[in-house]
Design an enzyme around this catalytic site. Structure first.
Site, PDB file in Angstrom:
ATOM      1  N   HIS A  79     105.600  -7.418  66.437  1.00  0.00           N
ATOM      2  CA  HIS A  79     106.772  -7.563  65.586  1.00  0.00           C
ATOM      3  C   HIS A  79     107.553  -8.810  65.989  1.00  0.00           C
ATOM      4  CE1 HIS A  79     106.039  -3.192  64.791  1.00  0.00           C
ATOM      5  NE2 HIS A  79     106.367  -3.596  63.588  1.00  0.00           N
ATOM      6  N   SER A 112     109.816   4.639  59.168  1.00  0.00           N
ATOM      7  CA  SER A 112     110.131   3.223  59.360  1.00  0.00           C
ATOM      8  C   SER A 112     111.028   2.759  58.223  1.00  0.00           C
ATOM      9  CB  SER A 112     108.846   2.403  59.360  1.00  0.00           C
ATOM     10  OG  SER A 112     109.102   1.040  59.107  1.00  0.00           O
ATOM     11  N   SER A 113     111.839   1.753  58.486  1.00  0.00           N
ATOM     12  CA  SER A 113     112.745   1.250  57.451  1.00  0.00           C
ATOM     13  C   SER A 113     111.991   0.591  56.298  1.00  0.00           C
ATOM     14  CB  SER A 113     113.728   0.241  58.051  1.00  0.00           C
ATOM     15  OG  SER A 113     113.033  -0.827  58.670  1.00  0.00           O
ATOM     16  N   CYS A 114     110.700   0.295  56.483  1.00  0.00           N
ATOM     17  CA  CYS A 114     109.929  -0.349  55.407  1.00  0.00           C
ATOM     18  C   CYS A 114     109.612   0.617  54.267  1.00  0.00           C
ATOM     19  CB  CYS A 114     108.649  -0.958  55.951  1.00  0.00           C
ATOM     20  SG  CYS A 114     107.406   0.256  56.413  1.00  0.00           S
ATOM     21  N   TYR A 166     101.389   0.685  54.923  1.00  0.00           N
ATOM     22  CA  TYR A 166     102.088   1.397  56.012  1.00  0.00           C
ATOM     23  C   TYR A 166     103.262   2.192  55.442  1.00  0.00           C
ATOM     24  CZ  TYR A 166     104.610   2.047  60.433  1.00  0.00           C
ATOM     25  OH  TYR A 166     105.273   2.582  61.518  1.00  0.00           O
ATOM     26  N   LYS A 200     103.983   6.299  55.454  1.00  0.00           N
ATOM     27  CA  LYS A 200     105.207   6.887  56.014  1.00  0.00           C
ATOM     28  C   LYS A 200     105.960   7.715  54.970  1.00  0.00           C
ATOM     29  CE  LYS A 200     105.029   5.620  60.298  1.00  0.00           C
ATOM     30  NZ  LYS A 200     104.955   6.655  61.353  1.00  0.00           N
TER      31      LYS A 200
END
Length: 313
Positions: free
Chosen positions: A180, A108-110, A137, A141
């Site tokens: 989201h 994920s981009s987070c 999260y 990842k």
């Protein structure tokens, strides 16, 4: 990856896994393996090991994850860290044990630092503090990426990692609190339109910028990279284009046909100021997205209406 190779999609009932399954089926892949969470609890190591020993998949798309928006990430911090850590660790280790040909881990981009230079480059990983609201999260990842790198380094496994930007599309989650931003807006505007509300309240200031990729475009990119990429470094998957939450809300409002006003609740968190992916590497590998944002939102809204009708039936 031949059309008869055994391909396991972990998380096939989610939006991403479902899109990958559709893409593979469209391309003619005939040996796709799936298990629902009721059939196989990916948090149970013994069960995962038994599944891999029995099925021996050649290729694995690891799209299974516990996911949600800012509220869900910040509320269920322990579950977001534990569930995601244990699922990915079980699958990656089992893939190594059963000598799978290749595995793709979806992050994920987070994972990138909150204040990393924009657009976000793959090399920015682990260069600064994370955004607090989704830190558990993100850490899970990041651990998945490092697992893939470590199994590659130690055992020579062809395990690759890809980092999608914000996703939306067919099969999305429209829960009023745990979804989201884009699906949440679709639901909000639709319900406001039905109730003839005067306005719709949106969390935050409306100024953060976000990038959105249609889930079926992501699936196309994943299959493309499974076929054409074997590198150790993760690959960003996105559009390379972003817009403010206010602009996004106005687009969703137009698609849904809501005629009231927008109200921004500035007491609610904004999250990361900007999250735009640097997709130069992806483009250099020969892939670009094909679905424009408004077209994608129209398809997502149609899916939402279909899902709503099914629930009422």
């Amino acid at each position: 990856m031949n059309l008869t190779d055994k391909i396991y999609i972990a998380g096939h009932r989610g939006m991403v896994g479902g899109a990958i399954k559709r893409r593979l089926e469209t391309l003619g892949y005939q040996n796709i393996i799936t298990r629902t969470s009721a059939e196989l609890d990916l948090r149970n190591q013994a069960a995962v090991n038994e599944f891999f020993a029995t099925e021996k998949p050649d290729f694995i798309f690891l799209a299974a994850a516990k996911v949600g928006g800012i509220h869900a990430n910040n509320t269920y911090r322990a579950e977001f860290l534990y569930d995601n850590l244990i699922m990915e660790a079980n699958i990656i280790h089992a893939a190594y044990q059963q000598q799978a040909t290749k595995l793709m881990f979806l992050g994920s981009s987070c994972i990138y630092p909150k204040l990393a230079p924009q657009p976000l480059q793959e090399s920015s990983l682990l260069t600064g503090p994370l955004e607090y609201t989704n830190e558990p999260y993100a850490i899970a990842k990041i651990a998945g990426i490092k697992l893939c790198e470590s199994y590659r380094d130690q055992y020579g496994c062809n395990f690759i990692s890809v980092m999608p930007t914000n996703l939306y599309g067919v099969g999305d989650n429209y829960h009023p609190e745990n979804s989201h931003v884009l699906p949440a807006l679709i639901r909000k505007f639709h319900e406001a339109k039905e109730s003839k509300a005067a306005n719709v309240t949106i969390w935050g200031t409306g100024t953060p910028k976000r990038e959105f990729l249609y889930a079926d475009d992501l699936a196309d990119a994943c299959v493309y990279l499974m076929l054409h990429y074997d590198g150790k470094e993760l690959v960003n998957i996105g559009t390379g284009e972003d817009l403010t939450i206010r602009e996004l809300a106005e687009t969703v409002k137009e698609v849904v046909g809501f005629e009231g006003e927008l109200v921004f609740d500035t007491t609610m968190p904004d999250g990361t100021p900007r999250k735009l992916m640097d997709v130069a590497k992806l483009h250099s590998l020969g892939w670009q997205h094909s679905t424009g944002l408004k077209d994608g939102i129209e398809m997502a809204y149609a899916d939402y209406l279909k899902k709503k009708q099914t629930q009422l039936a």
